[in-house]
Write an enzyme that holds these catalytic residues in place. Structure first.
Site, short mmCIF file in Angstrom:
data_model
loop_
_atom_site.label_atom_id
_atom_site.label_comp_id
_atom_site.label_asym_id
_atom_site.label_seq_id
_atom_site.Cartn_x
_atom_site.Cartn_y
_atom_site.Cartn_z
N LYS A 35 0.85 -1.20 0.00
CA LYS A 35 0.00 0.00 0.00
C LYS A 35 0.88 1.25 0.00
CE LYS A 35 -0.39 -0.25 5.04
NZ LYS A 35 -1.23 -0.74 6.14
N ARG A 130 -10.71 0.35 14.85
CA ARG A 130 -10.60 1.10 13.60
C ARG A 130 -11.57 0.44 12.64
NH1 ARG A 130 -4.52 1.73 11.42
NH2 ARG A 130 -5.12 -0.31 10.69
N TYR A 257 16.86 29.58 8.35
CA TYR A 257 15.67 30.32 8.80
C TYR A 257 15.56 30.32 10.32
CZ TYR A 257 13.99 30.34 4.00
OH TYR A 257 13.86 30.54 2.65
N MET A 305 13.06 24.22 2.61
CA MET A 305 12.31 23.50 1.58
C MET A 305 13.22 22.63 0.72
SD MET A 305 9.78 24.98 -1.38
CE MET A 305 8.56 25.65 -0.29
#
Ligand SMILES: *Cc1c(COP(=O)(O)O)cnc(C)c1O
Length: 360
Positions: A35, A130, A257, A305
């Site tokens: 998956k 679930r 940053y 990024m």
């Protein structure tokens, strides 16, 4: 030269991990769980590496159809079953096995036209809360399915919440609930319970079909690399890049940053072409390990990024174009994940489409 980042996928490592799973679960057949695009490794690469499996398990019917297009003619299991009548039609046409976890999916089956019998994995909610029928509703769901001409074999299934727990007791409650519930049904029915954690730790729960995911990709069910150290599992993916710039810092200079990292002394840092837009975890802290020229060095400063920065103090030989491994053969993905407070599963799945993939 293009931007130097790439993910290398080793199909031989997949094959080797699959044979190791066979050693652990000798009496069981194996659904290789592919998956989420084979946990981020690419469905086609997984199909090549895992060709010796007994079946492939995944979520989307279209992904199952892709396996058929690659040439896979064996069993395909839809782990969440079908989502609507069109899904069911496709699943039936391709001969997929489908999980059934709620009454509405039995309604869809009952309404399906045309010949052919569909094999079913009847899912019990044994405590994870679930998907699945509650134990008290399980026998009735079984009887309803058994009465349908559209239904072929029915396999009994549940899924564990704590199979990777270190105390080895993680599954006792759920296993007990499952066994006492299915005890009332036909004894000859096949069962499927074990994910990777249970394959490694709970032979008592292997039964007829096991469902390994993460260990096929060479990462740890618990998200802690020491769980699988020494077992012989091989990391399948390496995320690799290079140093694209070097900066000489003076004491007090900051990096990136938010100026999160301030140099305690003069230091040399390398700028690596890999950032959160490639799937590197933005929450990785200062000190998170990165491999430069084969040496573990600490990351410094906020992940941006497209780039991260690393301290080159312990690798004087490293510089521009030096080889970097973000995770893989020599740096377990779980170690990076743990530093970033997640698990290897998430990092592997989160590698983004802009990262070129080399399947070897
Ligand atoms: C994802 C999944 C698995 C595989 O889990 P791993 O922890 O990766 O081994 C097995 N069974 C079901 C139902 C799943 O959804």
């Amino acid at each position: 030269m293009p931007r130097p980042i790439r993910a290398v996928i080793r199909t031989q490592a997949l094959a080797s991990n699959l044979s190791l799973v066979r050693q652990y679960a000798k009496q069981s057949r194996i659904w290789s769980v592919v998956k989420a695009n084979a946990y981020g490794h690419g469905l086609q690469a997984a199909w090549r590496g895992l060709a010796a499996t007994d079946g492939f398990a995944l979520l989307e019917v279209f992904e199952g159809v892709r396996l058929r297009e690659f040439g896979w003619q064996g069993p395909v299991l839809l782990l969440e079953g079908v989502f609507d009548a069109a899904d069911l039609e496709l699943a039936r046409r391709h001969g997929f096995t489908i999980a059934v976890h709620k009454d509405e999916q039995i309604d869809l089956l009952a309404a399906a036209a045309g010949p052919g019998k569909t094999d079913i994995y009847l899912k019990m909610n044994s405590g994870m809360n679930r998907l699945g029928f509650a134990p008290a509703a399980y026998a009735a769901a079984y009887a309803r399915l058994r009465a349908l001409p559209q239904v072929g074999e029915i396999v009994l299934m549940t899924h564990f919440a704590n199979a990777d727990a270190p105390d080895r007791k993680g599954i006792a409650g759920q296993l007990g609930m499952f066994e006492s519930t299915v005890g009332a049904l036909d004894r000859s029915l096949s069962r499927s319970l074990s994910n990777s954690g249970a394959i490694l730790q709970h032979p008592e729960a292997h039964y007829d079909w096991v469902r390994p995911g993460i260990i096929l990709y060479g990462a740890a069910p618990s998200g802690k690399s020491k769980e699988i150290a020494g077992l012989g599992l091989k990391p399948v993916m390496s995320l690799e890049s290079r140093i694209i710039a070097v900066q000489q810092l003076r004491a007090g200079d900051t990096v990136g940053y938010g100026s999160r990292f301030a140099a305690p002394r003069a230091m040399r840092i390398g700028v690596v072409a890999c950032g959160y837009a490639d799937g590197y975890p933005r929450h990785a802290p200062d000190g998170c390990s990165v491999l430069v020229e084969g040496v573990r060095v600490p990351m410094v400063g906020q992940v941006s990024m497209d780039m991260i920065c690393v301290d080159l103090e312990s690798v004087p030989q490293a510089g521009l174009d030096s080889a970097v491994e973000l995770w893989g053969e020599n740096l377990p993905v779980d170690d990076v994940a743990e530093a970033a407070r997640t698990v290897g599963y998430e990092l592997l799945c989160a590698v983004t489409p802009r990262v070129p993939v080399s399947v070897v």
